[in-house]
Scaffold this motif. Structure first.
Motif, mmCIF file in Angstrom:
data_model
loop_
_atom_site.group_PDB
_atom_site.id
_atom_site.type_symbol
_atom_site.label_atom_id
_atom_site.label_comp_id
_atom_site.label_asym_id
_atom_site.label_seq_id
_atom_site.Cartn_x
_atom_site.Cartn_y
_atom_site.Cartn_z
ATOM 1 N N ARG A 188 0.829 -1.199 -0.087
ATOM 2 C CA ARG A 188 -0.038 0.029 -0.063
ATOM 3 C C ARG A 188 0.761 1.331 -0.046
ATOM 4 O O ARG A 188 1.625 1.495 1.121
ATOM 5 N N PRO A 189 0.868 2.014 -0.915
ATOM 6 C CA PRO A 189 1.652 3.167 -1.103
ATOM 7 C C PRO A 189 0.923 4.128 -0.197
ATOM 8 O O PRO A 189 -0.316 4.594 0.064
ATOM 9 N N LEU A 190 1.657 5.027 0.636
ATOM 10 C CA LEU A 190 1.299 5.919 1.410
ATOM 11 C C LEU A 190 1.737 7.411 0.830
ATOM 12 O O LEU A 190 2.806 7.891 1.074
ATOM 13 N N GLU A 191 0.936 7.975 -0.053
ATOM 14 C CA GLU A 191 1.362 9.014 -0.633
ATOM 15 C C GLU A 191 0.656 10.533 -0.269
ATOM 16 O O GLU A 191 -0.338 10.914 -0.167
ATOM 17 N N ASN A 192 1.440 10.970 0.872
ATOM 18 C CA ASN A 192 0.980 12.194 1.867
ATOM 19 C C ASN A 192 -0.215 11.646 2.519
ATOM 20 O O ASN A 192 -1.221 12.468 2.521
ATOM 21 N N GLU A 193 -0.191 10.451 3.093
ATOM 22 C CA GLU A 193 -1.517 10.057 3.805
ATOM 23 C C GLU A 193 -1.132 9.246 4.978
ATOM 24 O O GLU A 193 -0.078 9.102 5.225
ATOM 25 N N ARG A 194 -2.415 8.966 5.781
ATOM 26 C CA ARG A 194 -2.174 8.146 6.904
ATOM 27 C C ARG A 194 -3.186 7.101 6.951
ATOM 28 O O ARG A 194 -4.161 7.008 6.424
ATOM 29 N N THR A 195 -2.923 6.167 7.798
ATOM 30 C CA THR A 195 -4.120 5.198 8.193
ATOM 31 C C THR A 195 -3.878 5.022 9.697
ATOM 32 O O THR A 195 -2.625 4.949 10.435
ATOM 33 N N GLU A 196 -5.104 4.701 10.255
ATOM 34 C CA GLU A 196 -5.288 4.481 11.644
ATOM 35 C C GLU A 196 -4.924 2.950 11.913
ATOM 36 O O GLU A 196 -5.668 1.954 11.509
ATOM 37 N N LEU A 197 -4.021 2.435 12.809
ATOM 38 C CA LEU A 197 -3.800 1.133 13.211
ATOM 39 C C LEU A 197 -4.049 0.914 14.578
ATOM 40 O O LEU A 197 -4.091 1.941 15.268
ATOM 41 N N PRO A 198 -4.103 0.008 15.311
ATOM 42 C CA PRO A 198 -4.827 -0.287 16.573
ATOM 43 C C PRO A 198 -3.409 0.195 17.475
ATOM 44 O O PRO A 198 -2.403 -0.277 17.286
ATOM 45 N N GLY A 199 -3.565 1.188 18.036
ATOM 46 C CA GLY A 199 -2.578 1.945 19.078
ATOM 47 C C GLY A 199 -1.842 3.086 18.603
ATOM 48 O O GLY A 199 -1.267 3.757 19.310
ATOM 49 N N PHE A 200 -1.963 3.139 17.293
ATOM 50 C CA PHE A 200 -1.087 4.412 16.712
ATOM 51 C C PHE A 200 -1.500 4.597 15.161
ATOM 52 O O PHE A 200 -2.078 3.732 14.560
ATOM 53 N N ASP A 201 -1.225 5.864 14.694
ATOM 54 C CA ASP A 201 -1.317 6.277 13.254
ATOM 55 C C ASP A 201 -0.185 5.973 12.430
ATOM 56 O O ASP A 201 1.043 6.279 13.213
#
Length: 319
Positions: A188-201
């Motif tokens: 999964r490319p992260l192009e100036n973006e974020r995703t929420e994971l359990p416990g942290f971003d």
């Protein structure tokens, strides 16, 4: 008187030889003087010096050849696993012990091809990480040329998946095409973006080399509206963006790019251009970890900076 001539002759003989008779102590023209002869000790000393110089030169050459040989071997045998633990103040208890396999600077190309990718993938899968972070400089060439070499990446295994951010070499090789291709391979490319994971971003920004194409790092887009009460881990290829990360409240930045210097005197040049060349350092409330990378750029040689894949284990202060 009869005795007078005899007396005169005797006197002449006693006085010395005639002008045509050389004296016993006179040097003849064919006999060299002491100043004209080369002393034997000087010749021996010159020979010894020449022997020592040649021996030292041969020894230095052997050491250099052995060093380069081992440096090449260290690249082709594949990266070794390095493990570090990073405490994060805002990491939730549920994420304590979370393991991120960080790999950077694989540098697929004419020399490091599919076999190199396979070694990297096998090494990562053996550590059974929760997440894989590929932080740039995956390739040195186009998708058309290197697509088959990257194919083993589809076999990466991690509970929460594999993520990718661009490095400067992607922009030399067709970044858009590579972003699309790694997505096809399951990353999964992260192009100036974020995703929420359990416990942290988890956030990612484009490399600064993308600015020439209007696609550089955008921290506001990646991190601007997040909950700052949660820990944030940022993937960014170059360590130089650490000051932007600090301003946006990032807890941990994971980077590569430097190769740890790769080869003397590259370590000195890397120190001039980067805030951290390798390892973990703190900048205010933000920690920065820089991997030495899994491949090599230019000559496939590493001296004093062995390739690595780092397992970063996050630790919660609330655990």
């Amino acid at each position: 008187t009869p005795t007078a001539p005899a007396t005169a002759t005797a006197s002449a003989t006693t006085a010395g030889a005639t002008p045509d008779t050389p004296t016993p102590n006179a040097a003849t023209p064919d006999t060299p003087t002491p100043d004209e002869a080369t002393p034997a000790p000087a010749v021996a000393q010159t020979s010894r010096r020449l022997f020592v110089a040649r021996t030292v030169a041969a020894g230095a050459g052997a050491v250099a050849a052995a060093t380069v040989g081992y440096g090449t071997y260290s690249v082709f045998r594949g990266p070794r696993v390095k493990r570090i633990t990073v405490p994060l103040a805002k990491l939730s208890r549920q994420a304590h012990g979370y393991r991120i396999a960080v790999v950077s600077d694989i540098h697929l190309g004419p020399i490091l091809g599919r076999a190199h990718t396979q070694r990297v993938v096998e090494t990562i899968n053996r550590v059974n990480p929760d997440l894989v972070a590929v932080v740039g400089d995956l390739v040195d060439g186009s998708v058309a040329d290197l697509g088959p070499a990257a194919e083993p990446l589809r076999h990466l295994r991690a509970r929460d998946g594999s993520f990718f951010v661009t490095g400067n070499h992607e922009y030399f090789s067709g970044a858009d095409a590579w972003v699309d291709h790694v997505r096809e391979l399951g990353l999964r490319p992260l192009e100036n973006e974020r995703t929420e994971l359990p416990g942290f971003d988890l956030a990612g920004v484009n490399d600064v080399a993308g600015e020439d194409e209007g696609k550089g790092p955008d921290f506001g887009q990646a991190l601007g509206d997040r909950d700052r009460g949660r820990a944030a881990v940022l993937l960014a290829h170059q360590p130089v963006v650490i000051h932007d990360a600090v301003r946006h409240g990032v807890d941990l930045q994971l980077s590569g790019h430097t190769h740890g210097g790769q080869l003397w005197p590259g370590n000195y040049l890397a120190e001039l251009a980067n805030p951290t060349v390798a390892g973990l350092e703190r900048y205010g409330d933000t920690q920065l970890y820089v991997s030495r990378g899994a491949g090599a750029w230019g000559p496939p040689v590493r001296v004093g900076a062995p390739p690595d894949i780092t397992v970063v284990q996050l630790a919660s202060l609330h655990a």
